[in-house]
Design a protein around this motif. Structure first.
Motif, PDB file in Angstrom:
ATOM      1  N   THR A  58       0.848  -1.288   0.044  1.00  0.00           N
ATOM      2  CA  THR A  58      -0.043  -0.062   0.001  1.00  0.00           C
ATOM      3  C   THR A  58       1.006   1.076  -0.088  1.00  0.00           C
ATOM      4  OG1 THR A  58      -1.973   1.151   1.155  1.00  0.00           O
ATOM      5  CG2 THR A  58      -0.190   0.031   2.737  1.00  0.00           C
ATOM      6  N   GLN A  60       0.950   5.495   1.089  1.00  0.00           N
ATOM      7  CA  GLN A  60       0.410   6.301   2.000  1.00  0.00           C
ATOM      8  C   GLN A  60       0.870   7.558   1.844  1.00  0.00           C
ATOM      9  OE1 GLN A  60      -2.519   4.897   3.756  1.00  0.00           O
ATOM     10  NE2 GLN A  60      -2.263   3.219   2.256  1.00  0.00           N
ATOM     11  N   SER A  76      -4.407   7.043   2.299  1.00  0.00           N
ATOM     12  CA  SER A  76      -4.151   6.421   1.208  1.00  0.00           C
ATOM     13  C   SER A  76      -3.719   7.324   0.101  1.00  0.00           C
ATOM     14  CB  SER A  76      -5.219   5.368   0.816  1.00  0.00           C
ATOM     15  OG  SER A  76      -6.556   6.239   0.740  1.00  0.00           O
ATOM     16  N   GLN A  78      -2.797   5.867  -3.434  1.00  0.00           N
ATOM     17  CA  GLN A  78      -2.599   5.172  -4.371  1.00  0.00           C
ATOM     18  C   GLN A  78      -3.925   5.024  -5.339  1.00  0.00           C
ATOM     19  OE1 GLN A  78      -1.100   1.607  -2.494  1.00  0.00           O
ATOM     20  NE2 GLN A  78      -3.031   0.402  -3.024  1.00  0.00           N
ATOM     21  N   THR A  81      -9.337   9.522  -4.149  1.00  0.00           N
ATOM     22  CA  THR A  81     -10.206   9.493  -2.868  1.00  0.00           C
ATOM     23  C   THR A  81     -11.675   9.193  -2.848  1.00  0.00           C
ATOM     24  OG1 THR A  81     -10.479  12.021  -2.993  1.00  0.00           O
ATOM     25  CG2 THR A  81      -8.834  11.204  -1.735  1.00  0.00           C
ATOM     26  N   ARG A  85     -10.365   5.862   0.215  1.00  0.00           N
ATOM     27  CA  ARG A  85      -9.911   6.541   1.025  1.00  0.00           C
ATOM     28  C   ARG A  85      -9.476   5.883   2.235  1.00  0.00           C
ATOM     29  NH1 ARG A  85      -7.625  10.954   3.632  1.00  0.00           N
ATOM     30  NH2 ARG A  85      -8.721  11.896   5.094  1.00  0.00           N
ATOM     31  N   THR A  86      -8.414   5.886   2.772  1.00  0.00           N
ATOM     32  CA  THR A  86      -8.065   4.891   4.102  1.00  0.00           C
ATOM     33  C   THR A  86      -7.469   6.075   4.933  1.00  0.00           C
ATOM     34  OG1 THR A  86      -6.128   3.933   3.557  1.00  0.00           O
ATOM     35  CG2 THR A  86      -7.696   2.820   3.051  1.00  0.00           C
ATOM     36  N   GLU A 110      -7.982   1.814  11.518  1.00  0.00           N
ATOM     37  CA  GLU A 110      -7.894   2.281  10.151  1.00  0.00           C
ATOM     38  C   GLU A 110      -9.346   2.318   9.704  1.00  0.00           C
ATOM     39  OE1 GLU A 110      -5.641   1.693   6.131  1.00  0.00           O
ATOM     40  OE2 GLU A 110      -5.098   0.490   7.816  1.00  0.00           O
TER      41      GLU A 110
END
Length: 148
Positions: A58, A60, A76, A78, A81, A85-86, A110
């Protein structure tokens, strides 16, 4: 924050490194706004090579680094959004045992949002939860100086 030693104790997230926006590793201390490449991520958590699914990764962006209150957060970077979106928080909290002794509690959370969140939850949601538990247990053993 000692990401270089994750491979020694963390069966879930085996490595993390600070990078630029193109994932080129940077040799610097983490700062807010830096990118964090997290790889390999083992679902299910294991010190061995993955057997069923390949290890994932991942990408970030660090949003909080608070060394005074021992907390950090990243989001996040990658996916757009609107798609996913994390946001991950990790915090160390001093807890008074009531008899003058103090302990440290590790908290992590999370949050996943967007259409891809449902797909991720359905496919690897349980594995991510198990990974968080394995990471916390590994951190506890490491901080107490206990071998796995």
């Amino acid at each position: 924050m000692d990401w270089e030693s994750y491979h020694e104790w963390n069966p879930f997230v085996r490595n993390q490194c600070i990078t630029d926006a193109s994932k080129r590793p940077l040799q610097q201390r983490p700062r807010v706004g830096d990118y964090l490449y997290i790889y390999p991520v083992h679902i299910p958590p294991s010190f061995d090579s993955p057997k069923l699914l390949p290890a994932s990764s991942t990408f970030q962006r660090i949003t909080v680094l608070d060394t005074h209150d021992y907390r950090c957060s990243w989001v996040s970077a990658q996916y757009p959004t609107w798609m996913l979106r994390t946001e991950r928080w990790q915090v160390l909290v001093e807890v008074d045992e009531g008899d003058g002794r103090k302990k440290t509690r590790y908290e992590t959370k999370e949050v996943f949002n967007g259409p891809l969140a449902y797909v991720i939850g359905a496919i690897v949601g349980d594995g991510i939860k198990k990974g968080f538990v394995a990471m916390a247990e590994g951190l506890k053993r490491r901080s107490e100086g206990v071998s796995a």
